[in-house]
Motif scaffolding. Structure first.
Motif, PDB file in Angstrom:
ATOM      1  N   SER A 241       0.971  -1.160   0.254  1.00 27.83           N
ATOM      2  CA  SER A 241      -0.385  -0.205   0.271  1.00 27.83           C
ATOM      3  C   SER A 241       1.181   1.202   0.004  1.00 27.83           C
ATOM      4  O   SER A 241       0.404   2.317  -0.615  1.00 27.83           O
ATOM      5  N   ILE A 242       1.995   0.809   0.826  1.00 30.96           N
ATOM      6  CA  ILE A 242       2.941   2.427   0.863  1.00 30.96           C
ATOM      7  C   ILE A 242       3.422   3.207  -0.229  1.00 30.96           C
ATOM      8  O   ILE A 242       3.871   3.782  -1.046  1.00 30.96           O
ATOM      9  N   ILE A 243       4.140   1.871  -1.629  1.00 32.52           N
ATOM     10  CA  ILE A 243       4.714   1.466  -2.712  1.00 32.52           C
ATOM     11  C   ILE A 243       3.511   2.071  -3.310  1.00 32.52           C
ATOM     12  O   ILE A 243       4.180   3.180  -4.915  1.00 32.52           O
ATOM     13  N   PHE A 244       2.244   1.859  -3.177  1.00 35.23           N
ATOM     14  CA  PHE A 244       0.988   2.206  -4.445  1.00 35.23           C
ATOM     15  C   PHE A 244       1.029   4.129  -4.145  1.00 35.23           C
ATOM     16  O   PHE A 244       0.799   4.455  -4.944  1.00 35.23           O
ATOM     17  N   MET A 245       1.175   4.193  -3.343  1.00 26.03           N
ATOM     18  CA  MET A 245       0.935   5.903  -2.450  1.00 26.03           C
ATOM     19  C   MET A 245       2.206   6.140  -2.779  1.00 26.03           C
ATOM     20  O   MET A 245       1.975   7.251  -3.801  1.00 26.03           O
ATOM     21  N   LEU A 246       3.617   6.367  -2.863  1.00 23.52           N
ATOM     22  CA  LEU A 246       4.704   6.377  -3.640  1.00 23.52           C
ATOM     23  C   LEU A 246       4.309   6.793  -4.752  1.00 23.52           C
ATOM     24  O   LEU A 246       4.939   7.783  -5.570  1.00 23.52           O
ATOM     25  N   ALA A 247       3.898   5.483  -5.429  1.00 27.01           N
ATOM     26  CA  ALA A 247       3.712   5.708  -7.014  1.00 27.01           C
ATOM     27  C   ALA A 247       2.879   6.694  -7.215  1.00 27.01           C
ATOM     28  O   ALA A 247       2.646   7.123  -8.558  1.00 27.01           O
ATOM     29  N   ALA A 261      12.848   7.372  -5.246  1.00 22.78           N
ATOM     30  CA  ALA A 261      12.047   6.899  -4.704  1.00 22.78           C
ATOM     31  C   ALA A 261      11.699   4.876  -6.090  1.00 22.78           C
ATOM     32  O   ALA A 261      11.099   3.668  -5.201  1.00 22.78           O
ATOM     33  N   ASN A 262      12.462   5.511  -7.469  1.00 20.19           N
ATOM     34  CA  ASN A 262      12.472   4.026  -7.831  1.00 20.19           C
ATOM     35  C   ASN A 262      13.037   2.952  -7.010  1.00 20.19           C
ATOM     36  O   ASN A 262      13.341   1.796  -7.023  1.00 20.19           O
ATOM     37  N   MET A 263      14.080   3.124  -6.505  1.00 22.80           N
ATOM     38  CA  MET A 263      15.530   2.436  -5.981  1.00 22.80           C
ATOM     39  C   MET A 263      15.116   2.443  -4.773  1.00 22.80           C
ATOM     40  O   MET A 263      14.390   1.121  -4.353  1.00 22.80           O
ATOM     41  N   LEU A 264      14.052   3.370  -3.733  1.00 27.82           N
ATOM     42  CA  LEU A 264      13.309   2.781  -2.629  1.00 27.82           C
ATOM     43  C   LEU A 264      11.902   1.518  -2.369  1.00 27.82           C
ATOM     44  O   LEU A 264      12.094   0.931  -2.129  1.00 27.82           O
ATOM     45  N   ILE A 265      11.614   1.958  -3.815  1.00 27.01           N
ATOM     46  CA  ILE A 265      10.475   0.769  -4.593  1.00 27.01           C
ATOM     47  C   ILE A 265      10.663  -0.467  -4.576  1.00 27.01           C
ATOM     48  O   ILE A 265      10.509  -1.964  -4.228  1.00 27.01           O
ATOM     49  N   ILE A 271      12.961  -6.787  -0.696  1.00 22.64           N
ATOM     50  CA  ILE A 271      12.477  -7.230   1.075  1.00 22.64           C
ATOM     51  C   ILE A 271      11.249  -8.341   1.310  1.00 22.64           C
ATOM     52  O   ILE A 271      11.570  -9.574   1.659  1.00 22.64           O
ATOM     53  N   ILE A 272       9.965  -7.930   0.517  1.00 25.15           N
ATOM     54  CA  ILE A 272       9.092  -8.414   0.562  1.00 25.15           C
ATOM     55  C   ILE A 272       8.910 -10.174  -0.301  1.00 25.15           C
ATOM     56  O   ILE A 272       8.830 -10.374   0.078  1.00 25.15           O
ATOM     57  N   ILE A 273       9.966  -9.786  -0.997  1.00 24.42           N
ATOM     58  CA  ILE A 273      10.639 -11.201  -2.094  1.00 24.42           C
ATOM     59  C   ILE A 273      11.397 -11.923  -1.368  1.00 24.42           C
ATOM     60  O   ILE A 273      11.034 -13.353  -0.985  1.00 24.42           O
ATOM     61  N   ILE A 274      12.446 -11.510  -0.897  1.00 27.28           N
ATOM     62  CA  ILE A 274      12.866 -12.542   0.658  1.00 27.28           C
ATOM     63  C   ILE A 274      12.385 -12.959   1.971  1.00 27.28           C
ATOM     64  O   ILE A 274      12.765 -13.902   2.433  1.00 27.28           O
ATOM     65  N   VAL A 275      11.517 -11.872   2.524  1.00 22.34           N
ATOM     66  CA  VAL A 275      11.109 -12.170   4.448  1.00 22.34           C
ATOM     67  C   VAL A 275      10.244 -13.939   3.581  1.00 22.34           C
ATOM     68  O   VAL A 275      10.712 -14.700   4.485  1.00 22.34           O
ATOM     69  N   PRO A 276       9.348 -13.981   3.299  1.00 20.30           N
ATOM     70  CA  PRO A 276       8.041 -15.304   2.760  1.00 20.30           C
ATOM     71  C   PRO A 276       9.480 -16.517   2.682  1.00 20.30           C
ATOM     72  O   PRO A 276       9.080 -17.799   3.078  1.00 20.30           O
TER      73      PRO A 276
END
Length: 366
Positions: A241-247, A261-265, A271-276
């Motif tokens: 949700s935060i990523i889409f807000m930034l977009a 912003a691109n680098m942050l995304i 991180i979202i991919i690695i954590v699972p």
């Protein structure tokens, strides 16, 4: 392509390779490449050989593919095509191992005259199976906040709205100003939150799978497993949700530092991919790898052999089973019962919504 794009693509390939290699080791001990094997035979030397062969073949073919792509990589389309090839390689390797284990099981008659049982904890649903759904208020509030900001800035937007930025922060496509083009990102944002909530409910309502040889520990492991993964789903929903807000802020011209912003995304997405992956290694399928104090380490198996309902060891089809969601057999997570009509209705709705989201930007950019 620039350095950031190369890094993003390389990380994606590495993640796919890691997932492919660790998957046979995080599934339940009595499920080998989608085939039910009594627990006491799960460490059979020939099974271990099949596992090693799978990892070796998949790893070598993946490295060769990656090397070819690195030499030939010139645009994003080649990279995307490579992703599909990589996934196909994984499932070709899986199907080969699946057929080998199935043949070995039939040859050695591991399930012949085997005592089978199914255990159900009637109090399971009375316990807190997942974390509180109230946490979904956070991504919903982020969505509402983003929409409110969009409503405020809409009158001040230019006649042409940026629809896409390349990795260098340069706009490479525009659309005529309209409610649809201005709030397209919010539509996708809302849809993603909805998908996350469906995943959350799937974890909550998924069919029980209790080990009859050690039912109490099995139930406790599964409860912890569901709480951890439901929590991860909610955290993921918040971050997305935060990523889409930034977009959206980039499109509306509120966020000027496009490269940052691109680098942050990219970092957050990684991180979202690695954590699972890390969570899968820690928990295993159904909580199999979670340690419970005083757990009985029995190697005897009394589970139910339901291979006949699992097509290729991946697709569960049982019209007589009312369950919609259940644990998948290869990897960590859940799948659906393709024998339930509700599943097909849901899939059709999902495909139609996805098609609308994909076609809408094309229509707006005409």
């Amino acid at each position: 392509m620039d350095v950031l794009s190369y890094i993003s693509i390389f990380i994606t390939y590495v993640v796919i390779i890691i997932v492919g290699c660790i998957t046979p080791y995080v599934t339940r001990k009595n499920i080998i490449f989608g085939v039910y094997v009594p627990k006491e035979y799960s460490k059979d030397k020939e099974i271990q050989k099949i596992r090693r062969s799978y990892v070796y073949n998949f790893l070598i073919s993946s490295i060769v593919l990656l090397a070819i792509l690195v030499l030939k990589l010139k645009n994003i389309n080649i990279a995307i095509g490579g992703f599909f090839i990589e996934i196909i390689l994984m499932y070709i390797s899986y199907l080969r191992a699946h057929s080998q284990v199935a043949a070995l099981k039939a040859e050695k008659e591991w399930s012949k005259d085997k005592k089978q049982a199914a255990v159900v904890d009637i109090d399971f649903r009375k316990k807190p199976v997942v974390v509180s759904p109230l946490w979904f208020i956070i991504p919903v509030l982020i969505f509402i906040f983003t929409v409110i900001v969009g409503i405020y800035v809409y009158p001040y937007l230019p006649s042409k709205i940026p629809m896409h930025f390349n990795s260098q922060g340069i706009v490479d496509s525009y659309a005529k100003k309209s409610i649809g083009s201005a709030f397209l990102i919010n539509i996708i944002q809302f849809f993603i939150i909805g998908i996350m909530f469906v995943c959350y409910k799937a974890i909550e309502s998924a069919k029980q799978q209790v080990d009859p040889s050690n039912p109490e520990a099995s139930v406790e492991k599964n409860l912890r497993f569901r709480k951890l993964w439901s929590g991860m789903i909610i955290i993921t929903a918040v971050i997305i949700s935060i990523i889409f807000m930034l977009a959206a802020f980039m499109v509306w011209g509120i966020l000027k530092e496009i490269n940052l912003a691109n680098m942050l995304i990219v970092i957050v997405t990684t991180i979202i991919i690695i954590v699972p992956i890390v969570l899968a290694i820690i928990t295993g399928q159904g909580g199999e790898r979670i340690r419970i104090e005083g757990e009985n380490k029995s190697t005897k198996s009394f589970d139910r052999d339901d291979d006949k309902y699992w097509k290729l060891g991946m697709f569960y089809y049982n019209p007589n089973d009312p369950a919609i969601f259940l644990e998948k057999r290869f990897g960590v997570g859940w799948t659906v019962n393709y024998g339930n009509p509700i599943v097909w209705i849901g899939m059709i709705i999902f495909i139609l919504i996805m098609a609308a989201i994909i076609l809408l930007p094309m229509y707006l950019m005409k």
